[in-house]
Design a protein around this motif. Structure first.
Motif, PDB file in Angstrom:
ATOM      1  N   GLY A  86     -22.704  45.360  47.095  1.00  0.00           N
ATOM      2  CA  GLY A  86     -23.454  43.924  47.013  1.00  0.00           C
ATOM      3  C   GLY A  86     -22.426  43.497  45.698  1.00  0.00           C
ATOM      4  N   ALA A  87     -21.279  43.976  45.425  1.00  0.00           N
ATOM      5  CA  ALA A  87     -20.502  43.379  44.539  1.00  0.00           C
ATOM      6  C   ALA A  87     -19.714  41.933  45.193  1.00  0.00           C
ATOM      7  CB  ALA A  87     -19.488  44.320  43.992  1.00  0.00           C
ATOM      8  N   ASP A  88     -19.369  41.044  44.093  1.00  0.00           N
ATOM      9  CA  ASP A  88     -18.573  39.946  44.576  1.00  0.00           C
ATOM     10  C   ASP A  88     -17.179  40.397  44.684  1.00  0.00           C
ATOM     11  OD1 ASP A  88     -21.210  38.556  44.496  1.00  0.00           O
ATOM     12  OD2 ASP A  88     -20.660  37.577  42.638  1.00  0.00           O
ATOM     13  N   ALA A  89     -16.494  39.503  45.388  1.00  0.00           N
ATOM     14  CA  ALA A  89     -15.055  39.528  45.486  1.00  0.00           C
ATOM     15  C   ALA A  89     -14.522  38.271  45.103  1.00  0.00           C
ATOM     16  CB  ALA A  89     -14.529  39.882  47.093  1.00  0.00           C
ATOM     17  N   ILE A  90     -13.379  38.264  44.584  1.00  0.00           N
ATOM     18  CA  ILE A  90     -12.513  36.975  44.467  1.00  0.00           C
ATOM     19  C   ILE A  90     -11.133  37.071  45.476  1.00  0.00           C
ATOM     20  CG2 ILE A  90     -10.957  36.041  42.832  1.00  0.00           C
ATOM     21  CD1 ILE A  90     -12.491  37.142  40.430  1.00  0.00           C
ATOM     22  N   TRP A  91     -11.173  35.904  46.239  1.00  0.00           N
ATOM     23  CA  TRP A  91     -10.066  35.688  47.119  1.00  0.00           C
ATOM     24  C   TRP A  91      -8.688  35.185  46.509  1.00  0.00           C
ATOM     25  CZ3 TRP A  91      -9.363  37.207  51.887  1.00  0.00           C
ATOM     26  CH2 TRP A  91      -8.329  36.693  52.819  1.00  0.00           C
ATOM     27  N   MET A  92      -7.755  35.768  46.409  1.00  0.00           N
ATOM     28  CA  MET A  92      -6.636  35.284  45.681  1.00  0.00           C
ATOM     29  C   MET A  92      -5.444  35.043  46.940  1.00  0.00           C
ATOM     30  SD  MET A  92      -6.556  37.827  42.296  1.00  0.00           S
ATOM     31  CE  MET A  92      -5.754  36.557  41.299  1.00  0.00           C
ATOM     32  N   VAL A  93      -4.497  34.034  46.321  1.00  0.00           N
ATOM     33  CA  VAL A  93      -3.450  33.580  47.238  1.00  0.00           C
ATOM     34  C   VAL A  93      -2.300  33.576  46.396  1.00  0.00           C
ATOM     35  CG1 VAL A  93      -3.013  31.552  48.595  1.00  0.00           C
ATOM     36  CG2 VAL A  93      -5.069  32.305  48.619  1.00  0.00           C
ATOM     37  N   PHE A 153      -0.423  35.612  42.101  1.00  0.00           N
ATOM     38  CA  PHE A 153      -1.760  35.143  42.742  1.00  0.00           C
ATOM     39  C   PHE A 153      -2.475  34.196  41.861  1.00  0.00           C
ATOM     40  CE2 PHE A 153      -0.081  38.961  44.978  1.00  0.00           C
ATOM     41  CZ  PHE A 153      -0.279  38.775  46.335  1.00  0.00           C
ATOM     42  N   GLU A 154      -3.280  33.163  42.619  1.00  0.00           N
ATOM     43  CA  GLU A 154      -4.043  32.519  42.065  1.00  0.00           C
ATOM     44  C   GLU A 154      -5.524  32.562  42.632  1.00  0.00           C
ATOM     45  OE1 GLU A 154      -2.399  28.575  42.381  1.00  0.00           O
ATOM     46  OE2 GLU A 154      -0.946  29.084  41.236  1.00  0.00           O
ATOM     47  N   THR A 155      -6.534  32.358  41.941  1.00  0.00           N
ATOM     48  CA  THR A 155      -7.846  32.750  42.352  1.00  0.00           C
ATOM     49  C   THR A 155      -8.135  31.520  43.429  1.00  0.00           C
ATOM     50  OG1 THR A 155      -8.724  33.754  40.518  1.00  0.00           O
ATOM     51  CG2 THR A 155     -10.249  32.693  41.907  1.00  0.00           C
ATOM     52  N   ASP A 156      -8.552  31.769  44.586  1.00  0.00           N
ATOM     53  CA  ASP A 156      -8.888  30.638  45.496  1.00  0.00           C
ATOM     54  C   ASP A 156     -10.530  30.395  45.642  1.00  0.00           C
ATOM     55  OD1 ASP A 156      -7.816  28.774  47.556  1.00  0.00           O
ATOM     56  OD2 ASP A 156      -8.969  30.138  48.689  1.00  0.00           O
ATOM     57  N   ASN A 157     -11.121  31.380  45.736  1.00  0.00           N
ATOM     58  CA  ASN A 157     -12.544  31.438  46.195  1.00  0.00           C
ATOM     59  C   ASN A 157     -13.352  32.627  45.731  1.00  0.00           C
ATOM     60  OD1 ASN A 157     -14.768  30.312  47.413  1.00  0.00           O
ATOM     61  ND2 ASN A 157     -14.035  30.921  49.485  1.00  0.00           N
ATOM     62  N   LEU A 187      -5.310  38.386  49.290  1.00  0.00           N
ATOM     63  CA  LEU A 187      -5.977  39.631  49.165  1.00  0.00           C
ATOM     64  C   LEU A 187      -7.492  39.193  48.375  1.00  0.00           C
ATOM     65  CD1 LEU A 187      -6.126  40.040  45.719  1.00  0.00           C
ATOM     66  CD2 LEU A 187      -3.762  40.496  46.092  1.00  0.00           C
ATOM     67  N   GLU A 188      -8.250  40.107  48.687  1.00  0.00           N
ATOM     68  CA  GLU A 188      -9.470  40.053  47.937  1.00  0.00           C
ATOM     69  C   GLU A 188      -9.602  41.302  46.748  1.00  0.00           C
ATOM     70  OE1 GLU A 188     -10.339  42.825  51.140  1.00  0.00           O
ATOM     71  OE2 GLU A 188      -9.600  40.863  51.214  1.00  0.00           O
ATOM     72  N   VAL A 189     -10.260  40.937  45.678  1.00  0.00           N
ATOM     73  CA  VAL A 189     -10.438  42.052  44.665  1.00  0.00           C
ATOM     74  C   VAL A 189     -11.798  41.842  44.131  1.00  0.00           C
ATOM     75  CG1 VAL A 189      -9.241  40.237  42.933  1.00  0.00           C
ATOM     76  CG2 VAL A 189      -9.377  42.911  42.542  1.00  0.00           C
ATOM     77  N   ASN A 197     -13.200  43.893  38.685  1.00  0.00           N
ATOM     78  CA  ASN A 197     -11.982  44.614  38.425  1.00  0.00           C
ATOM     79  C   ASN A 197     -10.972  43.502  37.834  1.00  0.00           C
ATOM     80  OD1 ASN A 197      -9.814  46.112  38.485  1.00  0.00           O
ATOM     81  ND2 ASN A 197      -9.821  46.800  40.498  1.00  0.00           N
ATOM     82  N   THR A 198     -11.354  43.276  36.482  1.00  0.00           N
ATOM     83  CA  THR A 198     -10.459  42.371  36.029  1.00  0.00           C
ATOM     84  C   THR A 198      -8.920  43.199  35.479  1.00  0.00           C
ATOM     85  OG1 THR A 198     -10.988  43.345  33.620  1.00  0.00           O
ATOM     86  CG2 THR A 198     -12.165  41.299  34.595  1.00  0.00           C
ATOM     87  N   LYS A 199      -8.618  44.166  35.747  1.00  0.00           N
ATOM     88  CA  LYS A 199      -7.530  44.779  35.420  1.00  0.00           C
ATOM     89  C   LYS A 199      -6.533  44.576  36.601  1.00  0.00           C
ATOM     90  CE  LYS A 199      -5.230  49.670  34.913  1.00  0.00           C
ATOM     91  NZ  LYS A 199      -5.467  50.983  34.961  1.00  0.00           N
ATOM     92  N   ALA A 200      -7.100  44.621  37.874  1.00  0.00           N
ATOM     93  CA  ALA A 200      -6.293  44.368  39.143  1.00  0.00           C
ATOM     94  C   ALA A 200      -6.046  42.688  39.221  1.00  0.00           C
ATOM     95  CB  ALA A 200      -7.001  44.976  40.490  1.00  0.00           C
ATOM     96  N   GLN A 201      -7.136  42.152  38.780  1.00  0.00           N
ATOM     97  CA  GLN A 201      -7.017  40.614  38.928  1.00  0.00           C
ATOM     98  C   GLN A 201      -5.829  40.246  37.917  1.00  0.00           C
ATOM     99  OE1 GLN A 201     -10.676  38.459  37.998  1.00  0.00           O
ATOM    100  NE2 GLN A 201     -11.659  40.092  38.869  1.00  0.00           N
ATOM    101  N   GLY A 202      -5.537  40.908  36.900  1.00  0.00           N
ATOM    102  CA  GLY A 202      -4.640  40.644  35.868  1.00  0.00           C
ATOM    103  C   GLY A 202      -3.081  40.877  36.260  1.00  0.00           C
ATOM    104  N   LEU A 203      -3.305  42.072  37.208  1.00  0.00           N
ATOM    105  CA  LEU A 203      -1.924  42.398  37.819  1.00  0.00           C
ATOM    106  C   LEU A 203      -1.707  41.588  38.995  1.00  0.00           C
ATOM    107  CD1 LEU A 203       0.238  44.596  38.735  1.00  0.00           C
ATOM    108  CD2 LEU A 203      -1.621  45.575  40.396  1.00  0.00           C
ATOM    109  N   TYR A 204      -2.687  40.929  39.628  1.00  0.00           N
ATOM    110  CA  TYR A 204      -2.270  39.891  40.702  1.00  0.00           C
ATOM    111  C   TYR A 204      -1.802  38.780  40.159  1.00  0.00           C
ATOM    112  CZ  TYR A 204      -4.465  43.377  43.721  1.00  0.00           C
ATOM    113  OH  TYR A 204      -4.592  44.864  44.488  1.00  0.00           O
ATOM    114  N   ARG A 205      -2.387  38.183  39.040  1.00  0.00           N
ATOM    115  CA  ARG A 205      -2.019  37.006  38.756  1.00  0.00           C
ATOM    116  C   ARG A 205      -0.709  37.004  37.985  1.00  0.00           C
ATOM    117  NH1 ARG A 205      -7.588  36.842  37.156  1.00  0.00           N
ATOM    118  NH2 ARG A 205      -8.676  35.196  38.166  1.00  0.00           N
TER     119      ARG A 205
END
Length: 166
Positions: free
Chosen positions: A150-157, A137-141, A119-121, A125-133
């Motif tokens: 223009g916002a950045d995304a974090i790819w999680m696996v 899910f782990e941060t991949d990229n 997924l990408e988040v 959006n640290t709230k969603a990242q916390g839910l996924y972790r």
């Protein structure tokens, strides 16, 4: 995705595959969660629910009211699964619905022998990242300038199988 079987009722919340008739409710959930914005249009949802045989949505209902949903699609020739979106009405958050929606997909895709979920988040959006972790899910990229604004995304696996074959 005919082989999908859901745990239909957990803690007073019913889970089922989304149908075309649910799209209006899903758009209302987006408006609520994204403060008036609708990242996905009716036609986006319709394509994934009605036309794309490699995609599906699961909705969460309380008293026949759709209160949340998760979307997923097969990727990499059906080996992996990508979470396209996840949303729960604000009034129904912090009740475990989002976690159960994620767990439904994890269980189903594990049973179908899929290797991993992605997924990408939004980076902010640290709230969603916390839910996924919390759900494995782990941060991949980092994906700079991924979103239209223009916002950045974090790819999680999340790995689904211990013996992932390449």
């Amino acid at each position: 995705m005919d082989e999908i079987e859901l745990e239909s009722n957990l803690n007073g919340v019913a889970y089922r595959l989304a149908e075309r008739r649910d799209i209006v409710d899903m758009l209302a959930i987006e408006r609520d969660v994204y403060e008036g914005e609708v990242p996905w249009t009716f036609s986006h949802f319709e394509h994934e629910i009605v036309q794309n045989k490699d995609a599906f949505f699961v909705v969460a209902e309380i008293d026949n009211k759709v209160v949340g949903f998760i979307g997923a699609r097969l990727t990499d020739k059906g080996v992996n699964i990508h979470i396209s979106n996840l949303a729960v009405l604000r009034d129904y958050q912090k009740r475990g619905i989002a976690t159960t929606l994620i767990n439904q997909i994890v269980r189903l895709m594990s049973n179908l022998g899929k290797n991993q979920m992605t997924l990408e988040v939004r980076r902010d959006n640290t709230k969603a990242q916390g839910l996924y972790r919390r759900n494995g899910f782990e941060t991949d990229n980092l994906m700079p300038n991924y979103y239209e604004d223009g916002a950045d995304a974090i790819w999680m696996v999340k790995k689904l199988r211990n013996n992932v074959e390449n």
